[in-house]
Design an enzyme around this catalytic site. Sequence first.
Site, PDB file in Angstrom:
ATOM      1  N   ASN A   1      -4.578   6.447  -0.925  1.00 34.96           N
ATOM      2  CA  ASN A   1      -4.001   6.668   0.404  1.00 34.96           C
ATOM      3  C   ASN A   1      -3.188   7.957   0.477  1.00 34.96           C
ATOM      4  O   ASN A   1      -3.095   8.572   1.531  1.00 34.96           O
ATOM      5  CB  ASN A   1      -3.129   5.478   0.818  1.00 34.96           C
ATOM      6  CG  ASN A   1      -3.986   4.284   1.216  1.00 34.96           C
ATOM      7  OD1 ASN A   1      -5.189   4.421   1.438  1.00 34.96           O
ATOM      8  ND2 ASN A   1      -3.382   3.113   1.290  1.00 34.96           N
TER       9      ASN A   1
ATOM     10  N   SER B   1       0.818  -1.215   0.000  1.00 29.19           N
ATOM     11  CA  SER B   1       0.000   0.000   0.000  1.00 29.19           C
ATOM     12  C   SER B   1       0.851   1.264   0.000  1.00 29.19           C
ATOM     13  O   SER B   1       0.313   2.348  -0.191  1.00 29.19           O
ATOM     14  CB  SER B   1      -0.956   0.000   1.200  1.00 29.19           C
ATOM     15  OG  SER B   1      -0.353  -0.544   2.335  1.00 29.19           O
TER      16      SER B   1
ATOM     17  N   HIS C   1      -3.233  -3.118  -5.906  1.00 23.40           N
ATOM     18  CA  HIS C   1      -3.538  -2.668  -4.543  1.00 23.40           C
ATOM     19  C   HIS C   1      -5.025  -2.882  -4.256  1.00 23.40           C
ATOM     20  O   HIS C   1      -5.871  -2.085  -4.661  1.00 23.40           O
ATOM     21  CB  HIS C   1      -3.141  -1.185  -4.402  1.00 23.40           C
ATOM     22  CG  HIS C   1      -3.349  -0.649  -3.034  1.00 23.40           C
ATOM     23  ND1 HIS C   1      -3.675   0.661  -2.782  1.00 23.40           N
ATOM     24  CD2 HIS C   1      -3.284  -1.248  -1.823  1.00 23.40           C
ATOM     25  CE1 HIS C   1      -3.809   0.847  -1.477  1.00 23.40           C
ATOM     26  NE2 HIS C   1      -3.574  -0.297  -0.883  1.00 23.40           N
TER      27      HIS C   1
ATOM     28  N   GLU D   1      -6.592  -0.570  -7.177  1.00 21.61           N
ATOM     29  CA  GLU D   1      -5.652   0.367  -7.798  1.00 21.61           C
ATOM     30  C   GLU D   1      -4.590  -0.472  -8.505  1.00 21.61           C
ATOM     31  O   GLU D   1      -3.971  -1.342  -7.873  1.00 21.61           O
ATOM     32  CB  GLU D   1      -4.975   1.245  -6.733  1.00 21.61           C
ATOM     33  CG  GLU D   1      -5.792   2.431  -6.285  1.00 21.61           C
ATOM     34  CD  GLU D   1      -5.014   3.370  -5.358  1.00 21.61           C
ATOM     35  OE1 GLU D   1      -5.299   4.564  -5.362  1.00 21.61           O
ATOM     36  OE2 GLU D   1      -4.117   2.905  -4.615  1.00 21.61           O
TER      37      GLU D   1
HETATM   38  P1  NAI Z   1      -0.913  -9.491   7.612  1.00 22.40           P
HETATM   39  O1  NAI Z   1       0.040  -9.225   8.703  1.00 22.40           O
HETATM   40  O2  NAI Z   1      -2.328  -9.750   7.958  1.00 22.40           O
HETATM   41  O3  NAI Z   1      -0.403 -10.742   6.753  1.00 22.40           O
HETATM   42  C1  NAI Z   1       0.888 -10.904   6.264  1.00 22.40           C
HETATM   43  C2  NAI Z   1       1.150 -12.390   6.098  1.00 22.40           C
HETATM   44  O4  NAI Z   1       2.370 -12.563   5.393  1.00 22.40           O
HETATM   45  C3  NAI Z   1       1.315 -13.147   7.431  1.00 22.40           C
HETATM   46  O5  NAI Z   1       0.426 -14.249   7.436  1.00 22.40           O
HETATM   47  C4  NAI Z   1       2.753 -13.586   7.421  1.00 22.40           C
HETATM   48  O6  NAI Z   1       2.952 -14.830   8.077  1.00 22.40           O
HETATM   49  C5  NAI Z   1       3.027 -13.683   5.949  1.00 22.40           C
HETATM   50  N1  NAI Z   1       4.436 -13.626   5.579  1.00 22.40           N
HETATM   51  C6  NAI Z   1       5.399 -12.837   6.093  1.00 22.40           C
HETATM   52  N2  NAI Z   1       6.572 -13.078   5.465  1.00 22.40           N
HETATM   53  C7  NAI Z   1       6.333 -14.034   4.544  1.00 22.40           C
HETATM   54  C8  NAI Z   1       7.129 -14.680   3.569  1.00 22.40           C
HETATM   55  N3  NAI Z   1       8.414 -14.401   3.449  1.00 22.40           N
HETATM   56  N4  NAI Z   1       6.559 -15.603   2.783  1.00 22.40           N
HETATM   57  C9  NAI Z   1       5.247 -15.899   2.913  1.00 22.40           C
HETATM   58  N5  NAI Z   1       4.444 -15.307   3.820  1.00 22.40           N
HETATM   59  C10 NAI Z   1       4.978 -14.375   4.609  1.00 22.40           C
HETATM   60  O7  NAI Z   1      -0.781  -8.265   6.614  1.00 22.40           O
HETATM   61  P2  NAI Z   1      -1.876  -7.649   5.647  1.00 22.40           P
HETATM   62  O8  NAI Z   1      -2.666  -6.640   6.370  1.00 22.40           O
HETATM   63  O9  NAI Z   1      -2.574  -8.752   4.953  1.00 22.40           O
HETATM   64  O10 NAI Z   1      -0.960  -6.858   4.618  1.00 22.40           O
HETATM   65  C11 NAI Z   1      -0.281  -7.494   3.575  1.00 22.40           C
HETATM   66  C12 NAI Z   1       0.109  -6.477   2.543  1.00 22.40           C
HETATM   67  O11 NAI Z   1      -1.066  -5.851   2.036  1.00 22.40           O
HETATM   68  C13 NAI Z   1       1.000  -5.352   3.049  1.00 22.40           C
HETATM   69  O12 NAI Z   1       1.895  -5.011   2.028  1.00 22.40           O
HETATM   70  C14 NAI Z   1       0.023  -4.225   3.319  1.00 22.40           C
HETATM   71  O13 NAI Z   1       0.618  -2.952   3.241  1.00 22.40           O
HETATM   72  C15 NAI Z   1      -0.951  -4.435   2.175  1.00 22.40           C
HETATM   73  N6  NAI Z   1      -2.285  -3.885   2.371  1.00 22.40           N
HETATM   74  C16 NAI Z   1      -2.913  -4.028   3.583  1.00 22.40           C
HETATM   75  C17 NAI Z   1      -4.204  -3.526   3.742  1.00 22.40           C
HETATM   76  C18 NAI Z   1      -4.924  -3.714   5.039  1.00 22.40           C
HETATM   77  O14 NAI Z   1      -5.946  -3.013   5.245  1.00 22.40           O
HETATM   78  N7  NAI Z   1      -4.512  -4.607   5.907  1.00 22.40           N
HETATM   79  C19 NAI Z   1      -4.913  -2.823   2.642  1.00 22.40           C
HETATM   80  C20 NAI Z   1      -4.180  -2.817   1.406  1.00 22.40           C
HETATM   81  C21 NAI Z   1      -2.916  -3.302   1.306  1.00 22.40           C
END
Ligand code: NAI
Length: 707
Positions: A485, A414, A435, A447
């Site tokens: 954002n 993001s 995104h 996006e």
């Molecule tokens: P999250 O913390 O819920 O999930 C991340 C997952 O990635 C975890 O399950 C973790 O174990 C896993 N992970 C970490 N390193 C890894 C690797 N090397 N290989 C495989 N899995 C791995 O995070 P979330 O909220 O889902 O965010 C993920 C991405 O999406 C980020 O880049 C965030 O900026 C983006 N994003 C998040 C939004 C939100 O509202 N949460 C909205 C839009 C984008």
Amino acid sequence: MNDLVQLTKENGIAVITINNPPVNALSPGVPQGISEALDQIAQDASSKAVVLIGGGRTFIAGADIKEFGKMTSGKPRGEGLLPFLLKIEDSKKPVIVAIHGTAFGGGLEVAMACHYRVAVSSAQVGQPEVKLGIIPGAAGTQRLPRLAGVAKAVEMCTTGNPVKAADALQFGIVDRIIEGDLLPGAIAFAREAATKPAPKTRERNDKLGNATENAPIFSAARETVAKKQRGLLAPVAAIKAIEAATILPFTEGCQVEQKLFTECLFSDQSKALIHVFFSEREVGKIPDVPKETPLLPVKSAAVVGAGTMGGGIAMVLANAGIPVLLKDADQLALDRGLATIQSNYANSAKRGRFTPQEAEERFKRITPTLSYDDFSKADLVIEAVFEGMALKKEVFKELDRVCKPGSILASNTSTLDIDEIASATSRPTYIIGTHFFSPANVMRLLEIVRGKATSREVIATCMQLSKTLGKIGVLVGNCRGFVGNRMFGPYRREAQFLVEEGASVVAIDKALSDFGMALGPLATGDLAGLDVGWRIRKEYRHLEKPGIRQPFVEDNLCELGRFGQKTGAGWYQYDEQRRAMPDPVVDDLIRKWVTVAGIPQREISAAEIVDRCLYALVNEGARILEEGYALRASDIDIIYLNGYGFPAYRGGPMWYADTVGLKQVYARISEFHRQHGEIWQPAPLLARLAEQGKTFAQLGKEEGAAV
Ligand code: NAI
Ligand code: 3HC
């Protein structure tokens, strides 16, 4: 007759075919052509009945929406469609309408003026005018209750939702479903009908009910509209017009409808919603990625990271029939992710969104894994691991190694720089940002972030993919926060400054909710989690310019463990059902903190709250446009309508600014600049447009832009 309408004859039945591609809208010339055909048929003794049918992919999909803009900008309205429909209904020879595709708006109104309606089973009928901020304007509110009954007419005209052929048959809107080819079926029906007297819808009163039966229908509809279509004028007007149908003779009912239709058409709401209709169709047009750009296949996919976003994205792909590998680095996280997906599917099945069997099929399309072993088969990989450049680069380096040449590698980041992520691979042309918004399986916005090397084929494929996934894809440039954002930052910053200057938490959210936002800015923070921004701000504190005011209340709340809904407390306190309640503790804390910071307190009006927050959006939007990170002002509007709960009847932030007048917006921003300093520096583009007396909407058309 003209090019838009053809008259032929088959087996003693006259056939009028409308050919006004792409959707046979009732553009100028179409009603005239049909009318002339009816005159000719009246003179032809060998024609016993008439079939009216659409050429190409659909029956008439409605009035020509482009004409509305001409009408509201002063073009004389002419006599409208009513006399034309009376002429059809008064035809001595029965007119049978044959429907395929969509009979929407004016299309359904034409159909209802005919004596009989037949349709193929895939056809749909509807009065979607309310979605354009208007009501049916050619007696739809008068004929529909006569055919379908008052309750169904109210439902159709207030929601604007289409009705499938089978339902239309059940409610008496169509008389027969034609199996097989439509035209021969309609001709056979017409031959039967030719021997009977032709029924006129306007003379039927048997389904109009009486005052005692209708009163609860109208009051329930008013209640639903107030709740579900808050702030919208057209659904209320639609109910009024149908009410008129139940108490007045047809002609007088039509007069009431005309008056309400005109009021709606000339409203700012209708202009905004028509802008949204065309903007949604414009958003897919990218100047240097023409329609003919070859698409890459996306038959299988993989997602890295089974967290909040990764799980949702895997569901979106599975829902579209695309098998997907879901990888996490951690068994516990993978199990948790999968359990969430399963329970989401179970809930959807419980709510009747699909059958338990469909839910099971979707779930089975998702294959959990801890390894990259099968990634070589995926046409598309979407990365959704924790937000951090080093980790993302590591993941992309690995993806580059294991994925086949030609597969698209996308990041759901993001905030991070897509070009830097691409630099970790040997295939920057195949790297792109996708995104999604949270929850990914619900939010419509996607996006699509173009890196400097991203190929046209990859962009075209992702734009097409957004449609396959049921999303609205908007192409944006690669800047911090992208478009949505990046603008949201200043918007929420102002909300926090207003708290510091004396406005209450509740007053701020109420002012923006009254403006029409789905949720106020502070409640939105609580929903998304205040800790997300807090962590990012800590990481990037070194980039902040010294001497520039920064909001501090949210960081202080996070220091106290108040992260929002997930911790039961943030700006508000939350009960078990996550219902927000104002928290006097927060009010006391804020007053204490602002006293220490020495910020003078004052009364702040709702109007100032709205101006400060919205013009912060607009000013940043203008910068984004000028810097070329969005193609059009209307693309920014689409982002805000579909990702941030901006009210559609205000058209989006840039359209809203155009509606207020850019001169006035610029003057107010200049005032804020004088009062609050550098962060309110007016965007040069805004200053220029204000001076030239132009709008953001004109800018897109005249100058074009580059993402
Ligand atoms: P999250 O913390 O819920 O999930 C991340 C997952 O990635 C975890 O399950 C973790 O174990 C896993 N992970 C970490 N390193 C890894 C690797 N090397 N290989 C495989 N899995 C791995 O995070 P979330 O909220 O889902 O965010 C993920 C991405 O999406 C980020 O880049 C965030 O900026 C983006 N994003 C998040 C939004 C939100 O509202 N949460 C909205 C839009 C984008
Ligand atoms: N008037 C003018 N243009 C229209 C139009 C209309 N009623 N309906 C569609 N178009 C145009 C679109 O702008 C698009 O143009 P573009 O190719 O230049 O971008 C093109 O037709 C194709 O439209 P879609 O991309 O939307 O095609 P789809 O196949 O996805 O959808 C549809 C077809 C379901 C008919 C959809 O276009 C639609 O819902 N149209 C609007 C229907 C509507 O609102 N009708 C009511 C109009 S108001 C009215 O009738 C008032 C009356 O009561 C007096």
